[in-house]
Design a protein around this motif. Structure first.
Motif, PDB file in Angstrom:
ATOM      1  N   MET A   1       0.636   5.920  -9.127  1.00  0.00           N
ATOM      2  CA  MET A   1       1.447   5.665  -7.938  1.00  0.00           C
ATOM      3  C   MET A   1       0.828   4.520  -7.154  1.00  0.00           C
ATOM      4  O   MET A   1      -0.393   4.455  -6.971  1.00  0.00           O
ATOM      5  N   LEU A   2       1.694   3.622  -6.686  1.00  0.00           N
ATOM      6  CA  LEU A   2       1.266   2.495  -5.868  1.00  0.00           C
ATOM      7  C   LEU A   2       2.228   2.373  -4.695  1.00  0.00           C
ATOM      8  O   LEU A   2       3.438   2.268  -4.894  1.00  0.00           O
ATOM      9  N   VAL A   3       1.697   2.409  -3.475  1.00  0.00           N
ATOM     10  CA  VAL A   3       2.498   2.238  -2.263  1.00  0.00           C
ATOM     11  C   VAL A   3       1.815   1.197  -1.390  1.00  0.00           C
ATOM     12  O   VAL A   3       0.603   1.276  -1.151  1.00  0.00           O
ATOM     13  N   VAL A   4       2.595   0.217  -0.923  1.00  0.00           N
ATOM     14  CA  VAL A   4       2.050  -0.827  -0.056  1.00  0.00           C
ATOM     15  C   VAL A   4       2.799  -0.835   1.267  1.00  0.00           C
ATOM     16  O   VAL A   4       3.917  -0.330   1.375  1.00  0.00           O
ATOM     17  N   SER A   5       2.183  -1.423   2.267  1.00  0.00           N
ATOM     18  CA  SER A   5       2.761  -1.439   3.606  1.00  0.00           C
ATOM     19  C   SER A   5       3.943  -2.394   3.695  1.00  0.00           C
ATOM     20  O   SER A   5       4.097  -3.299   2.871  1.00  0.00           O
ATOM     21  N   GLY A   6       4.761  -2.178   4.719  1.00  0.00           N
ATOM     22  CA  GLY A   6       5.925  -3.036   4.910  1.00  0.00           C
ATOM     23  C   GLY A   6       5.561  -4.406   5.426  1.00  0.00           C
ATOM     24  O   GLY A   6       6.186  -5.403   5.068  1.00  0.00           O
ATOM     25  N   GLU A   7       4.541  -4.461   6.272  1.00  0.00           N
ATOM     26  CA  GLU A   7       4.092  -5.727   6.841  1.00  0.00           C
ATOM     27  C   GLU A   7       2.740  -6.100   6.246  1.00  0.00           C
ATOM     28  O   GLU A   7       1.777  -5.349   6.380  1.00  0.00           O
ATOM     29  N   PRO A   8       2.632  -7.247   5.609  1.00  0.00           N
ATOM     30  CA  PRO A   8       1.337  -7.648   5.044  1.00  0.00           C
ATOM     31  C   PRO A   8       0.337  -7.981   6.138  1.00  0.00           C
ATOM     32  O   PRO A   8       0.688  -8.570   7.160  1.00  0.00           O
ATOM     33  N   THR A   9      -0.905  -7.592   5.919  1.00  0.00           N
ATOM     34  CA  THR A   9      -1.968  -7.880   6.883  1.00  0.00           C
ATOM     35  C   THR A   9      -2.686  -9.184   6.564  1.00  0.00           C
ATOM     36  O   THR A   9      -3.431  -9.699   7.387  1.00  0.00           O
ATOM     37  N   GLY A  10      -2.482  -9.678   5.349  1.00  0.00           N
ATOM     38  CA  GLY A  10      -3.253 -10.821   4.885  1.00  0.00           C
ATOM     39  C   GLY A  10      -4.444 -10.393   4.054  1.00  0.00           C
ATOM     40  O   GLY A  10      -5.067 -11.210   3.374  1.00  0.00           O
TER      41      GLY A  10
ATOM     42  N   SER B   1      -5.180  -7.805   1.067  1.00  0.00           N
ATOM     43  CA  SER B   1      -4.458  -6.958   0.114  1.00  0.00           C
ATOM     44  C   SER B   1      -5.012  -5.543   0.066  1.00  0.00           C
ATOM     45  O   SER B   1      -4.263  -4.584  -0.142  1.00  0.00           O
ATOM     46  N   TRP B   2      -6.328  -5.381   0.276  1.00  0.00           N
ATOM     47  CA  TRP B   2      -6.907  -4.042   0.205  1.00  0.00           C
ATOM     48  C   TRP B   2      -6.465  -3.173   1.386  1.00  0.00           C
ATOM     49  O   TRP B   2      -6.417  -1.958   1.277  1.00  0.00           O
ATOM     50  N   LYS B   3      -6.118  -3.798   2.495  1.00  0.00           N
ATOM     51  CA  LYS B   3      -5.602  -3.045   3.634  1.00  0.00           C
ATOM     52  C   LYS B   3      -4.129  -2.697   3.447  1.00  0.00           C
ATOM     53  O   LYS B   3      -3.641  -1.723   4.014  1.00  0.00           O
ATOM     54  N   ASP B   4      -3.432  -3.505   2.667  1.00  0.00           N
ATOM     55  CA  ASP B   4      -1.999  -3.287   2.454  1.00  0.00           C
ATOM     56  C   ASP B   4      -1.719  -2.118   1.520  1.00  0.00           C
ATOM     57  O   ASP B   4      -0.619  -1.572   1.528  1.00  0.00           O
ATOM     58  N   ARG B   5      -2.695  -1.742   0.685  1.00  0.00           N
ATOM     59  CA  ARG B   5      -2.490  -0.646  -0.263  1.00  0.00           C
ATOM     60  C   ARG B   5      -2.660   0.694   0.443  1.00  0.00           C
ATOM     61  O   ARG B   5      -3.765   1.081   0.802  1.00  0.00           O
ATOM     62  N   ILE B   6      -1.568   1.389   0.633  1.00  0.00           N
ATOM     63  CA  ILE B   6      -1.597   2.692   1.294  1.00  0.00           C
ATOM     64  C   ILE B   6      -1.964   3.782   0.296  1.00  0.00           C
ATOM     65  O   ILE B   6      -2.741   4.688   0.595  1.00  0.00           O
ATOM     66  N   VAL B   7      -1.384   3.709  -0.892  1.00  0.00           N
ATOM     67  CA  VAL B   7      -1.707   4.633  -1.984  1.00  0.00           C
ATOM     68  C   VAL B   7      -1.896   3.799  -3.247  1.00  0.00           C
ATOM     69  O   VAL B   7      -1.061   2.954  -3.561  1.00  0.00           O
ATOM     70  N   ASP B   8      -2.988   4.037  -3.940  1.00  0.00           N
ATOM     71  CA  ASP B   8      -3.241   3.348  -5.208  1.00  0.00           C
ATOM     72  C   ASP B   8      -3.986   4.329  -6.108  1.00  0.00           C
ATOM     73  O   ASP B   8      -5.213   4.387  -6.108  1.00  0.00           O
TER      74      ASP B   8
END
Length: 327
Positions: free
Chosen positions: A194-203, A205-212
């Motif tokens: 499962m991979l889930v990323v945020s709606g707004e990119p932070t710049g 990538s490791w912060k954007d991954r909510i579930v990995d």
């Protein structure tokens, strides 16, 4: 003439294999998956289960604020990064997919789904995907499956996804559970991801991954994926608690640590940090029984106390420390 026919067939086979990417698995990644956008949060995600080792290294792709891709059957992994690159340029998911399929000589054996941050969906099941193989799309999502025991698997996934409450990860996992309950993969089960990323990119990538999360090889990969999802949610709260502790926002830190402990009660370290936060905010009497329970389950946490004092995360008041260590 017979020899020539054999030679022609041989070279045709070689050519067909060359047409497929060198990285493409030569056996089908028999799979069911879902790609989806959560309208409320903007989160984008992919969830997948397969009778294939480490499916998480092949099928799921996602980028915050851009889209999500699942590539399976005789999988061509490049659909992931290439599809995301096109969607990032503003090309809708369905158009991006068609553009890539037009250049793929192996399109007949591919099964791909894409969703972009605007909710556009594209899906493809090649004519040579092994039955039962199909896909179904809905608002902001697509479900797809191949080598299924029953043709009704996608419909079961849709019903579960649309009728389950909770966050995107929980809803996608419900869709996978429904697929398995409907018969799932004809050959069995082996891995999930499962991979889930945020709606707004932070710049970052490791912060954007909510579930990995990935289960590479397991007798019951969905059960293990659910366990890992629960633990990952716990540690996400714990990480937020750490950040609030660093900023000296103790009330918020306590809320996050308490939430973490509820998600993963088997780990005594999570309530330990709740106790630390309580002690720091003058609630020592509430903290002491929590310390006692944590120490009883992992006595090494007792040794951790003076170390976090030195690091500045707990008061150096000797009276407080004596009471804590006496538990």
């Amino acid at each position: 003439q017979f020899g020539r026919r054999i030679a022609v067939k041989f070279f045709t086979l070689i050519l067909s294999l060359v047409c497929l990417s060198a990285e493409t698995p030569l056996r089908p990644v028999s799979t069911y998956s879902i790609v989806a956008l959560d309208e409320e949060t903007g989160q984008l995600g992919v969830a997948v289960q397969s009778h294939w080792f480490s499916v998480g290294t092949v099928v799921p792709w996602a980028k915050a604020g851009v889209g999500a891709v699942a590539t399976q059957s005789i999988a061509e992994p490049s659909y992931g990064p290439k599809g995301l690159a096109l969607m990032e340029q503003g090309i809708p998911a369905d158009e991006a997919l068609q553009s890539l399929l037009a250049k793929d000589l192996g399109a007949a054996v591919r099964q791909i789904a894409m969703v972009d941050a605007q909710g556009n969906v594209g899906a493809h099941t090649g004519s040579r995907c092994i039955s039962y193989a199909s896909h179904s799309t809905g608002k902001n999502y697509s479900v797809q499956a191949n080598i299924m025991a029953k043709s009704t698997v996608p419909a079961a996934m849709i019903q579960a996804f649309e009728n389950t409450t909770g966050n995107l990860a929980e809803r996608m996992l419900a869709a996978l559970d429904a697929a398995e309950a409907e018969g799932g993969d004809l050959r069995g089960r082996q891995s999930a991801a499962m991979l889930v990323v945020s709606g707004e990119p932070t710049g970052d990538s490791w912060k954007d991954r909510i579930v990995d999360l990935a289960v590479a090889d397991h007798q019951n990969p969905l059960l293990e994926l659910r366990r890992l999802l629960r633990i990952s949610q716990a540690y996400r709260h714990a990480q937020s608690g750490d950040e609030y502790m660093e900023q000296n926002e103790m009330e918020k830190a306590l809320q996050e640590y308490s939430a973490a402990a509820k998600y993963y009660p088997d780990n005594p370290e999570l309530p330990f940090w709740s106790a630390v936060t309580l002690a720091q905010t003058g609630e020592l009497q509430k903290a002491l029984p929590i310390f006692k329970d944590a120490f009883s389950r992992n006595d090494n946490l007792r040794e951790l106390v003076p170390r976090i004092v030195k690091a500045g995360f707990l008061t150096d008041d000797q009276n407080v420390l004596q009471q804590i260590l006496a538990q």
